[in-house]
Design a protein around this motif. Structure first.
Motif, PDB file in Angstrom:
ATOM      1  N   PRO A  19      67.386   3.744 -29.459  1.00 42.11           N
ATOM      2  CA  PRO A  19      67.261   2.285 -29.291  1.00 42.11           C
ATOM      3  C   PRO A  19      66.327   1.880 -28.158  1.00 42.11           C
ATOM      4  O   PRO A  19      65.610   0.885 -28.264  1.00 42.11           O
ATOM      5  N   GLU A  20      66.323   2.666 -27.060  1.00 41.62           N
ATOM      6  CA  GLU A  20      65.471   2.279 -25.926  1.00 41.62           C
ATOM      7  C   GLU A  20      63.991   2.481 -26.222  1.00 41.62           C
ATOM      8  O   GLU A  20      63.128   1.955 -25.500  1.00 41.62           O
ATOM      9  N   ASN A  21      63.669   3.256 -27.284  1.00 41.23           N
ATOM     10  CA  ASN A  21      62.280   3.468 -27.686  1.00 41.23           C
ATOM     11  C   ASN A  21      61.977   2.727 -28.981  1.00 41.23           C
ATOM     12  O   ASN A  21      61.092   1.892 -29.035  1.00 41.23           O
ATOM     13  N   ASN A  22      62.681   3.077 -30.041  1.00 41.71           N
ATOM     14  CA  ASN A  22      62.604   2.366 -31.318  1.00 41.71           C
ATOM     15  C   ASN A  22      61.159   2.171 -31.781  1.00 41.71           C
ATOM     16  O   ASN A  22      60.682   1.057 -31.959  1.00 41.71           O
ATOM     17  N   VAL A  23      60.448   3.303 -31.968  1.00 44.43           N
ATOM     18  CA  VAL A  23      59.066   3.217 -32.432  1.00 44.43           C
ATOM     19  C   VAL A  23      58.914   3.959 -33.758  1.00 44.43           C
ATOM     20  O   VAL A  23      59.610   4.943 -34.024  1.00 44.43           O
ATOM     21  N   ASP A  24      57.988   3.481 -34.579  1.00 44.66           N
ATOM     22  CA  ASP A  24      57.748   4.072 -35.901  1.00 44.66           C
ATOM     23  C   ASP A  24      56.630   5.108 -35.867  1.00 44.66           C
ATOM     24  O   ASP A  24      56.492   5.910 -36.787  1.00 44.66           O
ATOM     25  N   ALA A  25      55.824   5.054 -34.829  1.00 45.36           N
ATOM     26  CA  ALA A  25      54.740   6.020 -34.658  1.00 45.36           C
ATOM     27  C   ALA A  25      54.546   6.248 -33.171  1.00 45.36           C
ATOM     28  O   ALA A  25      54.838   5.366 -32.347  1.00 45.36           O
ATOM     29  N   TYR A  26      54.073   7.457 -32.841  1.00 47.84           N
ATOM     30  CA  TYR A  26      53.827   7.770 -31.430  1.00 47.84           C
ATOM     31  C   TYR A  26      52.455   8.416 -31.319  1.00 47.84           C
ATOM     32  O   TYR A  26      52.109   9.307 -32.095  1.00 47.84           O
ATOM     33  N   ASP A 101      42.181   2.993 -36.864  1.00 45.74           N
ATOM     34  CA  ASP A 101      42.180   2.365 -38.188  1.00 45.74           C
ATOM     35  C   ASP A 101      43.335   2.880 -39.041  1.00 45.74           C
ATOM     36  O   ASP A 101      43.916   2.133 -39.842  1.00 45.74           O
ATOM     37  N   TYR A 102      43.668   4.149 -38.882  1.00 40.14           N
ATOM     38  CA  TYR A 102      44.789   4.691 -39.654  1.00 40.14           C
ATOM     39  C   TYR A 102      46.082   3.954 -39.313  1.00 40.14           C
ATOM     40  O   TYR A 102      46.844   3.577 -40.216  1.00 40.14           O
ATOM     41  N   LEU A 103      46.324   3.738 -38.034  1.00 42.64           N
ATOM     42  CA  LEU A 103      47.552   3.049 -37.635  1.00 42.64           C
ATOM     43  C   LEU A 103      47.599   1.639 -38.216  1.00 42.64           C
ATOM     44  O   LEU A 103      48.643   1.179 -38.686  1.00 42.64           O
ATOM     45  N   THR A 104      46.456   0.971 -38.199  1.00 45.26           N
ATOM     46  CA  THR A 104      46.414  -0.407 -38.684  1.00 45.26           C
ATOM     47  C   THR A 104      46.618  -0.509 -40.190  1.00 45.26           C
ATOM     48  O   THR A 104      47.373  -1.355 -40.683  1.00 45.26           O
ATOM     49  N   ASN A 105      45.966   0.376 -40.920  1.00 46.95           N
ATOM     50  CA  ASN A 105      45.909   0.229 -42.379  1.00 46.95           C
ATOM     51  C   ASN A 105      46.931   1.056 -43.147  1.00 46.95           C
ATOM     52  O   ASN A 105      47.100   0.838 -44.345  1.00 46.95           O
ATOM     53  N   ASN A 106      47.585   2.006 -42.496  1.00 47.36           N
ATOM     54  CA  ASN A 106      48.489   2.882 -43.228  1.00 47.36           C
ATOM     55  C   ASN A 106      49.953   2.741 -42.832  1.00 47.36           C
ATOM     56  O   ASN A 106      50.831   3.277 -43.519  1.00 47.36           O
ATOM     57  N   LEU A 107      50.231   2.064 -41.724  1.00 49.85           N
ATOM     58  CA  LEU A 107      51.624   1.853 -41.337  1.00 49.85           C
ATOM     59  C   LEU A 107      52.146   0.545 -41.928  1.00 49.85           C
ATOM     60  O   LEU A 107      51.385  -0.412 -42.085  1.00 49.85           O
ATOM     61  N   PRO A 108      53.407   0.494 -42.231  1.00 47.27           N
ATOM     62  CA  PRO A 108      53.971  -0.739 -42.785  1.00 47.27           C
ATOM     63  C   PRO A 108      53.865  -1.901 -41.808  1.00 47.27           C
ATOM     64  O   PRO A 108      53.701  -1.714 -40.600  1.00 47.27           O
ATOM     65  N   ALA A 109      53.944  -3.112 -42.356  1.00 48.29           N
ATOM     66  CA  ALA A 109      53.948  -4.299 -41.512  1.00 48.29           C
ATOM     67  C   ALA A 109      55.124  -4.229 -40.551  1.00 48.29           C
ATOM     68  O   ALA A 109      56.161  -3.648 -40.846  1.00 48.29           O
ATOM     69  N   SER A 110      54.926  -4.820 -39.377  1.00 48.46           N
ATOM     70  CA  SER A 110      55.953  -4.878 -38.332  1.00 48.46           C
ATOM     71  C   SER A 110      56.284  -3.520 -37.730  1.00 48.46           C
ATOM     72  O   SER A 110      57.323  -3.355 -37.088  1.00 48.46           O
ATOM     73  N   SER A 111      55.415  -2.546 -37.915  1.00 49.43           N
ATOM     74  CA  SER A 111      55.640  -1.235 -37.297  1.00 49.43           C
ATOM     75  C   SER A 111      55.467  -1.335 -35.781  1.00 49.43           C
ATOM     76  O   SER A 111      54.669  -2.123 -35.279  1.00 49.43           O
ATOM     77  N   ARG A 112      56.219  -0.491 -35.090  1.00 50.44           N
ATOM     78  CA  ARG A 112      56.124  -0.405 -33.636  1.00 50.44           C
ATOM     79  C   ARG A 112      55.422   0.907 -33.275  1.00 50.44           C
ATOM     80  O   ARG A 112      55.881   1.984 -33.664  1.00 50.44           O
TER      81      ARG A 112
END
Length: 634
Positions: A19-26, A101-112
């Motif tokens: 919970p203190e991190n809660n990220v979808d990509a690092y 560009d990969y992070l922008t175009n390949n991750l779902p909307a609202s990704s952290r």
């Protein structure tokens, strides 16, 4: 050797979900907190999490994928070092996005997207923000700066400690300029900025080492030390001129001779503890805002565009002018003392190279004798270590035989590497740090009988090398890279197999072997800064046949002004002066391919090597006889 990363990735994803991190990509970049290309072992986070230890690359770990973005120098190496958890993203090839560009175009909307703000350049964070604005129709993504690096948490007690080696002054007889003079030139360089900055924050380790005439050994092969600096430009009450002063932030354990450092730096420079930089920058930002509130939101603190997001946040985005560091150009244009140091250090280096290659040829000719790539590299270092002013290697020696030569930044493992064979091409890329200069040289040899294919490709590489070395071009030129590729293109050897690296890079003076802002290459960064008189650049075209062999010829060049019959547009013209002193093997030349002028260039170059090096080999009969043979005209 492939590194197994399953357990490491499982633990990382567990931390990402907390919970203190809660990220979808690092994001795990290559660089340290100073944006260094080469880093200390404690900062090799990307290498540790992925197994790939090349100097360039960025890892993206999502909850179900692990991707490695790197360039053509490392395609083969990365594929060999990473396990099946990883997908290799070959940057530069059609259809392969940048990691941003990969992070922008390949991750779902609202990704952290989780980052360590001390490792991500402020410009990269802006590009992510810019890309997200373009993709708002998909939903907003969020960049999440985390206070603790997640890879560090997994690495734990096995992570090496941060080096705190001694910081020592570089005598002015080698640097050619005092600290006071450099600070004054810096003040002059930024005085034309609008608005003129009140302070300049330095974060790049080689910039700091150059400005203060100091050297260290915190990062292998790079004579730098962990540090930050802030230069203040206070207007004189008398005439309004700038009187620069500086604060240098050093690790306490590194300041073994504080009195010596203070004497060398003079009264203009104050020394403070390394870790104090963050509070200092916050206080600086607050002071600028309160003192110059009448100036509104003017950007009064100059910050390099490669500085981290954390540095900019500490000062404050509102008063930060983010721009290329003015020191990169000041440092790149060498003074006469530095240029002469390059000439002399390369002559000394030529002694070690002649001794090594003659020794290697003799050992390979001994029946039943076997030498590994690592043993060869060790012997070359031994020969160099016996030279005056030697301080260490400038990078890990690339001693590679046969197929390993096709791995552009190959480094032999002392416990598991190939035996050098007479019937294979041997590629050796090596260099040294001397008090008066830095060397970087590549030679390709065949100690047996080369095939027609090997001779033809080696000759095409040589022709590209000669084309660069012989070039005359106007001031303001950047794009000369294609001259090095023309001969290879004539044989249909396209960009997939010819040099997956730039043709040349800048070289520091007893500093980093890779130095900007200039270079010779196809990338935008190589062409962003024009070549100027006084700069140093390498000339290193190559050809790489995966699984078979590699060919590269590399010399270090000084850029000089040159007189021409005409001077169109009054621009002035430039040429190259080669300072590397090691023969180019004529056995690998296909005589049917080279022109009369190219043959003359080769003979003249090898003759020059003989003239410079042979008088210094009188006590080494083996090396002298070898050099005489290799410098014979064709």
């Amino acid at each position: 050797m492939t590194v197994q990363t399953t357990e490491r990735l499982v633990k990382l994803r567990e931390l990402m979900k907390k919970p203190e991190n809660n990220v979808d990509a690092y994001v795990v970049p290559s660089e340290d907190q100073h944006g260094s290309e080469y880093i200390a072992s404690c900062d090799e986070r990307r290498a540790w999490i992925s197994g790939f230890n090349g100097s360039a690359g960025c890892a993206i770990i999502t909850l179900d994928k692990a991707l490695m973005f790197t360039d053509g120098r490392y395609f083969l190496q990365a594929s060999q070092q990473m396990d099946r958890n990883w997908e290799l993203m070959k940057q530069g090839l059609p259809g392969v996005p940048t990691w941003q560009d990969y992070l922008t175009n390949n991750l779902p909307a609202s990704s952290r997207i989780g980052i360590d703000p001390t490792l991500i350049a402020e410009n990269d964070s802006k590009s992510l923000s810019g890309s997200r604005k373009q993709a708002e129709s998909k939903g907003s993504q969020t960049l999440v700066p985390l206070t603790t690096n997640l890879v560090d948490l997994i690495w734990g007690s096995d992570r090496p400690p941060r080096p705190k080696n001694a910081v020592v002054p570089l005598d002015e007889k080698y640097s050619g300029e005092s600290v006071t003079s450099k600070l004054n030139r810096l003040a002059s360089a930024v005085s034309s900025n609008t608005p003129a900055p009140l302070a300049f924050v330095l974060t790049a380790l080689d910039d700091i080492a150059w400005l203060f005439n100091l050297r260290g050994s915190d990062i292998a092969y790079n004579p730098v030390f962990f540090s930050y600096a802030v230069v203040h430009f206070e207007p004189s009450e008398a005439d309004g001129s700038k009187n620069p002063t500086a604060v240098l932030f050093l690790q306490r354990d590194a300041v073994e001779h504080d009195a010596d450092l203070k004497y060398a730096l003079g009264s203009q420079v104050e020394i403070r503890p390394y870790e104090d930089i963050w509070e200092y920058l916050k206080d600086l930002g607050n002071q600028v805002r309160s003192t110059f509130a009448d100036k509104g939101q003017e950007k009064l603190v100059l910050i390099p565009d490669k500085a981290s997001l954390a540095i900019v946040q500490a000062v404050g985005v509102d008063i930060s002018n983010i721009a290329p560091s003015p020191i990169t150009v000041l440092k790149a244009i060498k003074n006469s003392t530095e240029l002469e140091g390059f000439r002399q250090s390369h002559i000394r280096d030529g002694i070690a190279l002649a001794r090594y290659f003659s020794w290697l040829e003799e050992k390979l000719g001994e029946e039943g004798n076997e030498l590994t790539e690592w043993q060869g590299a060790e012997q070359l270092e031994k020969f160099r270590s016996e030279l005056p002013l030697f301080k260490g290697l400038s990078f890990d020696t690339i001693s590679s035989t046969g197929p390993n030569g096709a791995i552009i930044h190959y480094s032999p493992n002392p416990k598991d590497c190939a035996v050098i064979k007479q019937d294979q091409i041997y590629l050796c890329d090596s260099g040294a740090q001397f008090l008066d200069g830095t060397t970087d040289v590549t030679r390709t040899w065949h100690f047996g009988t080369p095939t027609e294919e090997e001779k033809r490709t080696a000759t095409r590489v040589l022709q590209g090398h000669i084309a660069i070395d012989s070039a005359i071009f106007p001031n303001g030129t950047t794009g000369v890279d294609s001259w090095a590729r023309k001969a290879l293109w004539m044989d249909g050897l396209g960009s997939i197999v010819i040099h997956r690296h730039g043709t040349g890079h800048g070289v520091g003076h007893y500093l980093n072997v890779h130095e900007g802002p200039h270079g010779i290459g196809t990338r935008i960064t190589s062409n962003a800064s024009p070549l100027k008189a006084g700069m140093i650049v390498t000339n290193e075209p190559g050809y790489y046949a995966d699984g078979k062999y590699g060919v590269r010829i590399e010399n270090v060049l000084i850029i000089n002004e040159v007189e021409t019959p005409w001077n169109f547009g009054d621009k002035g013209f430039l040429s190259f002066e080669c300072v590397t002193m090691c023969p180019i093997q004529t056995k690998l030349v296909d005589h049917s391919l080279i022109s009369v002028d190219e043959k003359r260039w080769l003979n003249n170059y090898n003759h020059k090597v003989w003239e410079k090096i042979s008088p210094l080999l009188r006590n080494d009969d083996r090396a002298l006889k070898w050099l005489e043979r290799e410098c014979q005209s064709i």
